[in-house]
Design a protein around this motif. Structure first.
Motif, short mmCIF file in Angstrom:
data_model
loop_
_atom_site.label_atom_id
_atom_site.label_comp_id
_atom_site.label_asym_id
_atom_site.label_seq_id
_atom_site.Cartn_x
_atom_site.Cartn_y
_atom_site.Cartn_z
N ASP A 295 15.87 4.22 -1.32
CA ASP A 295 16.58 3.38 -2.30
C ASP A 295 15.77 3.15 -3.57
O ASP A 295 16.28 2.66 -4.57
CB ASP A 295 16.99 2.04 -1.68
N GLY A 296 14.48 3.52 -3.55
CA GLY A 296 13.63 3.37 -4.73
C GLY A 296 13.18 1.95 -5.00
O GLY A 296 12.35 1.72 -5.87
N GLU A 297 13.69 0.99 -4.27
CA GLU A 297 13.36 -0.42 -4.49
C GLU A 297 12.44 -0.98 -3.41
O GLU A 297 11.72 -1.94 -3.64
CB GLU A 297 14.64 -1.26 -4.52
N THR A 298 12.46 -0.39 -2.23
CA THR A 298 11.67 -0.89 -1.11
C THR A 298 10.37 -0.10 -1.01
O THR A 298 10.38 1.13 -0.98
CB THR A 298 12.46 -0.76 0.20
N ILE A 299 9.26 -0.84 -0.97
CA ILE A 299 7.93 -0.24 -0.86
C ILE A 299 7.30 -0.75 0.43
O ILE A 299 7.41 -1.94 0.76
CB ILE A 299 7.06 -0.63 -2.07
N VAL A 300 6.63 0.12 1.15
CA VAL A 300 5.90 -0.26 2.35
C VAL A 300 4.43 0.08 2.12
O VAL A 300 4.11 1.18 1.65
CB VAL A 300 6.44 0.48 3.59
N THR A 301 3.56 -0.87 2.44
CA THR A 301 2.13 -0.64 2.33
C THR A 301 1.47 -0.86 3.69
O THR A 301 1.91 -1.69 4.48
CB THR A 301 1.48 -1.59 1.30
N GLY A 302 0.41 -0.11 3.93
CA GLY A 302 -0.40 -0.29 5.12
C GLY A 302 -1.83 -0.58 4.69
O GLY A 302 -2.28 -0.11 3.65
N SER A 303 -2.53 -1.38 5.49
CA SER A 303 -3.84 -1.84 5.08
C SER A 303 -4.83 -1.80 6.24
O SER A 303 -4.45 -1.85 7.41
CB SER A 303 -3.73 -3.28 4.55
N SER A 304 -6.11 -1.80 5.88
CA SER A 304 -7.16 -1.92 6.88
C SER A 304 -7.19 -3.31 7.50
O SER A 304 -7.93 -3.54 8.45
CB SER A 304 -8.53 -1.61 6.25
N ASP A 305 -6.38 -4.23 6.98
CA ASP A 305 -6.28 -5.55 7.61
C ASP A 305 -5.36 -5.51 8.84
O ASP A 305 -5.04 -6.53 9.43
CB ASP A 305 -5.83 -6.62 6.62
N LYS A 306 -4.93 -4.29 9.21
CA LYS A 306 -4.10 -4.03 10.40
C LYS A 306 -2.68 -4.55 10.25
O LYS A 306 -2.03 -4.90 11.24
CB LYS A 306 -4.76 -4.61 11.65
N THR A 307 -2.19 -4.61 9.01
CA THR A 307 -0.81 -5.01 8.78
C THR A 307 -0.11 -3.97 7.92
O THR A 307 -0.73 -3.22 7.18
CB THR A 307 -0.68 -6.38 8.07
N ALA A 308 1.21 -3.98 8.04
CA ALA A 308 2.08 -3.24 7.13
C ALA A 308 2.96 -4.30 6.47
O ALA A 308 3.37 -5.27 7.13
CB ALA A 308 2.92 -2.22 7.86
N ARG A 309 3.23 -4.12 5.21
CA ARG A 309 4.08 -5.08 4.49
C ARG A 309 5.21 -4.34 3.80
O ARG A 309 5.03 -3.21 3.36
CB ARG A 309 3.26 -5.86 3.46
N VAL A 310 6.34 -5.02 3.69
CA VAL A 310 7.50 -4.47 3.01
C VAL A 310 7.72 -5.31 1.76
O VAL A 310 7.74 -6.55 1.81
CB VAL A 310 8.76 -4.51 3.93
N TRP A 311 7.90 -4.64 0.63
CA TRP A 311 7.98 -5.29 -0.67
C TRP A 311 9.23 -4.82 -1.42
O TRP A 311 9.72 -3.73 -1.19
CB TRP A 311 6.80 -4.93 -1.55
N ASN A 312 9.65 -5.63 -2.39
CA ASN A 312 10.64 -5.22 -3.37
C ASN A 312 9.88 -4.75 -4.59
O ASN A 312 8.95 -5.44 -5.04
CB ASN A 312 11.58 -6.37 -3.74
N ARG A 313 10.25 -3.61 -5.12
CA ARG A 313 9.54 -3.01 -6.27
C ARG A 313 9.40 -3.98 -7.43
O ARG A 313 8.35 -4.05 -8.06
CB ARG A 313 10.28 -1.75 -6.73
N SER A 314 10.43 -4.72 -7.75
CA SER A 314 10.41 -5.59 -8.92
C SER A 314 9.88 -6.99 -8.66
O SER A 314 9.20 -7.57 -9.50
CB SER A 314 11.83 -5.72 -9.49
N THR A 315 10.20 -7.54 -7.49
CA THR A 315 9.85 -8.95 -7.25
C THR A 315 8.66 -9.15 -6.34
O THR A 315 8.17 -10.27 -6.20
CB THR A 315 11.07 -9.69 -6.64
N GLY A 316 8.20 -8.09 -5.68
CA GLY A 316 7.05 -8.22 -4.78
C GLY A 316 7.45 -8.56 -3.38
O GLY A 316 8.56 -8.59 -2.98
#
Length: 96
Positions: free
Chosen positions: A75-96
């Motif tokens: 959809d181009g709006e949803t971003i997923v990040t993975g971190s060494s803090d052992k979490t994955a987060r889901v974000w909105n491109r514009s609002t965070g």
């Protein structure tokens, strides 16, 4: 060097240097529109950029360790990040 570079794949010409991270860049993803780039860094942030202008669209903050992976949904709006803090987060491109 804390940057990501965008190159023209046909000519090898440098299009833009994305500057703003305060530590090394570990991950990069390009959105389906081809104009949005997401970078993940040792500075614990992901940043959203406009490819052709190099403009910073958003800084995604919340991880407590380096961001090691980034992905953009179809959809181009949803971003997923993975971190060494052992979490994955889901974000909105514009609002965070």
């Amino acid at each position: 060097d804390k940057t990501a570079r965008v190159w023209n794949r046909s000519t090898g010409e440098l299009i833009n240097t994305l500057e703003g991270h305060t530590a090394g860049v570990l991950a990069v993803a390009v959105a389906p529109d081809g104009e949005t780039i997401v970078t993940g860094s040792r500075d614990k942030t992901a940043r959203v950029w406009h490819r052709s202008t190099g403009e910073l669209i958003n800084t995604l903050e919340g991880h407590t360790n380096q961001v090691t992976s980034v992905a953009v949904a179809p959809d181009g709006e949803t971003i997923v990040t993975g971190s060494s803090d052992k979490t994955a987060r889901v974000w909105n491109r514009s609002t965070g």
